[in-house]
Design an enzyme around this catalytic site. Structure first.
Site, PDB file in Angstrom:
ATOM      1  N   CYS A 129      18.280 -56.286 -34.512  1.00 58.00           N
ATOM      2  CA  CYS A 129      18.914 -56.937 -33.354  1.00 58.00           C
ATOM      3  C   CYS A 129      18.760 -56.133 -32.065  1.00 58.00           C
ATOM      4  O   CYS A 129      19.169 -56.596 -31.001  1.00 58.00           O
ATOM      5  CB  CYS A 129      20.383 -57.222 -33.641  1.00 58.00           C
ATOM      6  SG  CYS A 129      20.616 -58.453 -34.940  1.00 58.00           S
ATOM      7  N   HIS A 151      18.936 -67.430 -30.491  1.00 55.41           N
ATOM      8  CA  HIS A 151      19.759 -68.215 -31.406  1.00 55.41           C
ATOM      9  C   HIS A 151      20.046 -69.564 -30.771  1.00 55.41           C
ATOM     10  O   HIS A 151      20.085 -69.689 -29.548  1.00 55.41           O
ATOM     11  CB  HIS A 151      21.117 -67.541 -31.667  1.00 55.41           C
ATOM     12  CG  HIS A 151      21.025 -66.193 -32.279  1.00 55.41           C
ATOM     13  ND1 HIS A 151      20.738 -66.000 -33.610  1.00 55.41           N
ATOM     14  CD2 HIS A 151      21.199 -64.953 -31.749  1.00 55.41           C
ATOM     15  CE1 HIS A 151      20.735 -64.702 -33.877  1.00 55.41           C
ATOM     16  NE2 HIS A 151      21.008 -64.045 -32.756  1.00 55.41           N
ATOM     17  N   HIS A 205      19.917 -71.367 -22.352  1.00 55.51           N
ATOM     18  CA  HIS A 205      18.560 -70.948 -21.991  1.00 55.51           C
ATOM     19  C   HIS A 205      18.561 -69.727 -21.073  1.00 55.51           C
ATOM     20  O   HIS A 205      17.876 -69.693 -20.055  1.00 55.51           O
ATOM     21  CB  HIS A 205      17.763 -72.114 -21.393  1.00 55.51           C
ATOM     22  CG  HIS A 205      17.311 -73.071 -22.435  1.00 55.51           C
ATOM     23  ND1 HIS A 205      18.160 -74.013 -22.995  1.00 55.51           N
ATOM     24  CD2 HIS A 205      16.118 -73.212 -23.061  1.00 55.51           C
ATOM     25  CE1 HIS A 205      17.487 -74.704 -23.905  1.00 55.51           C
ATOM     26  NE2 HIS A 205      16.252 -74.228 -23.978  1.00 55.51           N
ATOM     27  N   GLU A 250      26.514 -68.145 -34.724  1.00 57.71           N
ATOM     28  CA  GLU A 250      25.243 -67.606 -34.247  1.00 57.71           C
ATOM     29  C   GLU A 250      24.072 -68.076 -35.106  1.00 57.71           C
ATOM     30  O   GLU A 250      22.979 -68.324 -34.596  1.00 57.71           O
ATOM     31  CB  GLU A 250      25.311 -66.071 -34.237  1.00 57.71           C
ATOM     32  CG  GLU A 250      24.079 -65.394 -33.686  1.00 57.71           C
ATOM     33  CD  GLU A 250      24.199 -63.900 -33.681  1.00 57.71           C
ATOM     34  OE1 GLU A 250      24.687 -63.357 -32.671  1.00 57.71           O
ATOM     35  OE2 GLU A 250      23.820 -63.260 -34.684  1.00 57.71           O
TER      36      GLU A 250
END
Length: 144
Positions: free
Chosen positions: A37, A43, A78, A128
């Site tokens: 990560c 996601h 986005h 998530e």
């Protein structure tokens, strides 16, 4: 999303409003303990915002569903979450699912605090991945 099941917060309000939505965003967790990560990845988040209250506003809302979408979806959809002013340049605060749920709660509650009907954001459920989610509920009497 019909069929989504999430825990219901305990409360004694007359009204409970829930708004489901999803948004696509990328992030990275710049910590050595974050493993993969640490790299930028994305996601499709699923969120549920729960608002409670006893008094409706002059339009008959606790909060307009469109307002929740504007405050959260329109802000984060986005985007690279790390670039949001809440995180950019802050080496001690990363956009983890837990922190994002808390941030989303704060954004909604700050808006509610400016309204006259005293509605409260009771819970933010943030998924998530299909198998990983976080729930943020403020402690009663705790200021964020």
């Amino acid at each position: 999303m019909i069929g989504q099941i999430y825990p219901v917060p305990q409360h004694s309000y007359s009204y409970e409003l829930n708004k489901d939505f999803q948004f696509a965003a990328a992030h990275r967790i710049p910590s050595e303990t974050a493993g993969k990560c640490q790299r930028i990845h994305g996601h499709t988040y699923f969120a549920n915002i729960t608002v409670g209250g006893d008094t409706l506003d002059e339009s008959g809302f606790l909060i307009n569903f469109a307002t929740i979408k504007k405050l959260i979806h329109d802000r984060f959809d986005h985007t690279l979450l790390n670039d949001d002013p809440l995180f950019k340049g802050k080496s001690e605060r990363f956009p983890t699912t837990e922190v994002m749920a808390e941030v989303m709660h704060s954004i909604i509650q700050e808006h509610l605090d400016q309204q006259g009907n005293k509605a409260q954001c009771l819970q933010v459920f943030l998924r998530e991945t299909p198998t990983s989610y976080c729930i943020f509920r403020p402690r009663r009497g705790k200021e964020l």
